[in-house]
Design a protein around this motif. Structure first.
Motif, PDB file in Angstrom:
ATOM      1  N   UNK A  47     -32.527  19.357 -12.563  1.00 18.75           N
ATOM      2  CA  UNK A  47     -31.632  20.459 -12.930  1.00 18.75           C
ATOM      3  C   UNK A  47     -31.629  21.497 -11.823  1.00 18.75           C
ATOM      4  N   UNK A  48     -30.646  22.369 -11.882  1.00 19.84           N
ATOM      5  CA  UNK A  48     -30.600  23.512 -10.988  1.00 19.84           C
ATOM      6  C   UNK A  48     -31.211  24.719 -11.673  1.00 19.84           C
ATOM      7  N   UNK A  49     -31.240  25.814 -10.966  1.00 18.54           N
ATOM      8  CA  UNK A  49     -31.770  27.056 -11.516  1.00 18.54           C
ATOM      9  C   UNK A  49     -31.658  28.146 -10.476  1.00 18.54           C
ATOM     10  N   UNK A  50     -32.122  29.350 -10.846  1.00 16.24           N
ATOM     11  CA  UNK A  50     -32.059  30.472  -9.912  1.00 16.24           C
ATOM     12  C   UNK A  50     -33.312  31.326 -10.044  1.00 16.24           C
ATOM     13  N   UNK A  51     -33.804  31.808  -8.934  1.00 15.79           N
ATOM     14  CA  UNK A  51     -34.980  32.662  -8.907  1.00 15.79           C
ATOM     15  C   UNK A  51     -34.548  34.090  -9.213  1.00 15.79           C
ATOM     16  N   UNK A  52     -35.015  34.651 -10.341  1.00 12.67           N
ATOM     17  CA  UNK A  52     -34.606  36.010 -10.719  1.00 12.67           C
ATOM     18  C   UNK A  52     -35.735  37.023 -10.517  1.00 12.67           C
ATOM     19  N   UNK A 202     -26.694  19.343 -12.431  1.00 11.79           N
ATOM     20  CA  UNK A 202     -26.678  20.678 -11.860  1.00 11.79           C
ATOM     21  C   UNK A 202     -26.708  21.788 -12.904  1.00 11.79           C
ATOM     22  N   UNK A 203     -27.082  21.466 -14.121  1.00 13.46           N
ATOM     23  CA  UNK A 203     -27.211  22.484 -15.158  1.00 13.46           C
ATOM     24  C   UNK A 203     -28.159  23.577 -14.697  1.00 13.46           C
ATOM     25  N   UNK A 204     -27.835  24.810 -15.035  1.00 10.32           N
ATOM     26  CA  UNK A 204     -28.682  25.931 -14.650  1.00 10.32           C
ATOM     27  C   UNK A 204     -28.302  26.562 -13.335  1.00 10.32           C
ATOM     28  N   UNK A 205     -27.367  25.967 -12.606  1.00 10.61           N
ATOM     29  CA  UNK A 205     -26.952  26.528 -11.321  1.00 10.61           C
ATOM     30  C   UNK A 205     -26.050  27.741 -11.530  1.00 10.61           C
ATOM     31  N   UNK A 206     -26.163  28.751 -10.659  1.00 11.68           N
ATOM     32  CA  UNK A 206     -25.416  30.000 -10.844  1.00 11.68           C
ATOM     33  C   UNK A 206     -23.941  29.904 -10.491  1.00 11.68           C
ATOM     34  N   UNK A 207     -23.125  30.592 -11.287  1.00 11.59           N
ATOM     35  CA  UNK A 207     -21.691  30.710 -11.067  1.00 11.59           C
ATOM     36  C   UNK A 207     -21.396  32.110 -10.550  1.00 11.59           C
ATOM     37  N   UNK A 208     -20.742  32.183  -9.392  1.00 11.54           N
ATOM     38  CA  UNK A 208     -20.381  33.464  -8.796  1.00 11.54           C
ATOM     39  C   UNK A 208     -18.875  33.677  -8.869  1.00 11.54           C
ATOM     40  N   UNK A 209     -18.470  34.879  -9.259  1.00  9.86           N
ATOM     41  CA  UNK A 209     -17.063  35.265  -9.275  1.00  9.86           C
ATOM     42  C   UNK A 209     -16.940  36.612  -8.565  1.00  9.86           C
ATOM     43  N   UNK A 210     -16.066  36.688  -7.569  1.00  9.05           N
ATOM     44  CA  UNK A 210     -15.931  37.911  -6.762  1.00  9.05           C
ATOM     45  C   UNK A 210     -17.283  38.372  -6.229  1.00  9.05           C
ATOM     46  N   UNK A 218     -23.435  24.842 -17.818  1.00 13.12           N
ATOM     47  CA  UNK A 218     -23.996  24.419 -19.096  1.00 13.12           C
ATOM     48  C   UNK A 218     -23.601  22.987 -19.438  1.00 13.12           C
ATOM     49  N   UNK A 219     -22.340  22.749 -19.802  1.00 10.46           N
ATOM     50  CA  UNK A 219     -21.958  21.390 -20.177  1.00 10.46           C
ATOM     51  C   UNK A 219     -20.493  21.094 -19.866  1.00 10.46           C
ATOM     52  N   UNK A 220     -20.195  19.795 -19.804  1.00  9.66           N
ATOM     53  CA  UNK A 220     -18.864  19.298 -19.511  1.00  9.66           C
ATOM     54  C   UNK A 220     -18.726  17.932 -20.165  1.00  9.66           C
ATOM     55  N   UNK A 221     -17.613  17.243 -19.927  1.00  3.00           N
ATOM     56  CA  UNK A 221     -17.417  15.891 -20.449  1.00  3.00           C
ATOM     57  C   UNK A 221     -18.315  14.937 -19.652  1.00  3.00           C
TER      58      UNK A 221
END
Length: 251
Positions: A47-52, A202-210, A218-221
């Motif tokens: 899985x993916x993830x991010x260091x916070x 790749x669940x847990x990977x961060x989504x960036x917008x602007x 999270x999930x998909x087909x």
């Protein structure tokens, strides 16, 4: 429609289809995303993830299964098939999934990992800045997500970090397809253009917008990540800020 959703959910539980990977992506400039995390089991990306924080990782709760007692966090990586000098491999001390998460309800698909030792922050490893407040994100905004994994459905996982650009969609588009499994207050919606998407691994990977952190894959087909029929869903991180901060301060 409900039957279709149930069938997809049964596939998730049987095949681990909730795990996701990047499809149609491009290689990221090495170490340009120093907060990226590869969660691995026996040196295989899971899985993916991010260091916070230097000793906390944020990821998806559905990454927790019978193998998690052996999960390792790999930081500072670009090519996960190599033992790069920049990499830091740290074991997990404690798994903290949201207490309301269940395998049949993805509304609370979020988890904190308390690391056994603190990460050494440097040019290759750094923390990601969390959203400041719970604000609405408009549809059609250009976003990006990165991860390690398949470059096409059913293909081989990528050894290097890939990223893909996409546009968010209106929440009702996810609600129409996923029905009660989509919560517009806690989730974000996007639809693949048939070429680019996240998929298994790749669940847990961060989504960036602007240029701001907004969501987490999270999930998909699981049968077809690039399907235009079933939208892709992300957890809305700002909706979970109180939970995240409370648990970090508690331990």
């Amino acid at each position: 429609m409900l039957l279709s959703v149930c069938i997809l959910l049964s596939v998730f539980s049987l095949s681990g289809g909730l795990e996701s990977r990047i499809v149609g992506g491009r290689e990221v400039k090495p170490h340009s995303r120093p907060y990226m995390v590869s969660l691995q089991y026996k040196r295989q990306h899971k899985c993916g993830g991010m260091l916070i924080k230097d000793d906390y990782v944020l990821t998806s709760a559905h990454c927790l299964d019978k193998t998690t007692n052996y999960l390792e966090v790999v930081l500072g990586a670009h090519n996960i098939s190599q033992n790069e000098k920049s990499q830091q491999i740290i074991q997990v001390e404690k798994y903290i999934p949201h207490r309301n998460y269940t395998r049949n309800d993805f509304t609370y698909d979020i988890m904190l990992l308390k690391l056994k030792t603190k990460a050494v922050l440097n040019e290759f490893v750094d923390v990601i800045e969390l959203p400041e407040n719970n604000e609405d994100i408009p549809a059609r905004v250009e976003c990006s997500i990165a991860g390690w994994g398949m470059e096409k459905p059913g293909g081989e996982a990528s050894t290097v970090l890939l990223e893909v650009s996409l546009k968010l969609q209106f929440s009702f588009e996810c609600k129409n397809r996923w029905r009660n499994y989509f919560n517009s207050e806690k989730m974000i919606c996007s639809i693949s253009n048939g070429k680019r998407a996240f998929c298994q691994g790749d669940s847990g990977s961060p989504l960036f917008c602007d240029s701001k952190l907004q969501g987490m894959a999270a999930y998909t087909d699981p049968a077809n990540c690039t399907s235009k029929k079933y939208p892709e869903v992300y957890m809305k991180i700002s909706a979970f800020l109180p939970w995240i901060l409370k648990n970090i301060k508690r331990l």
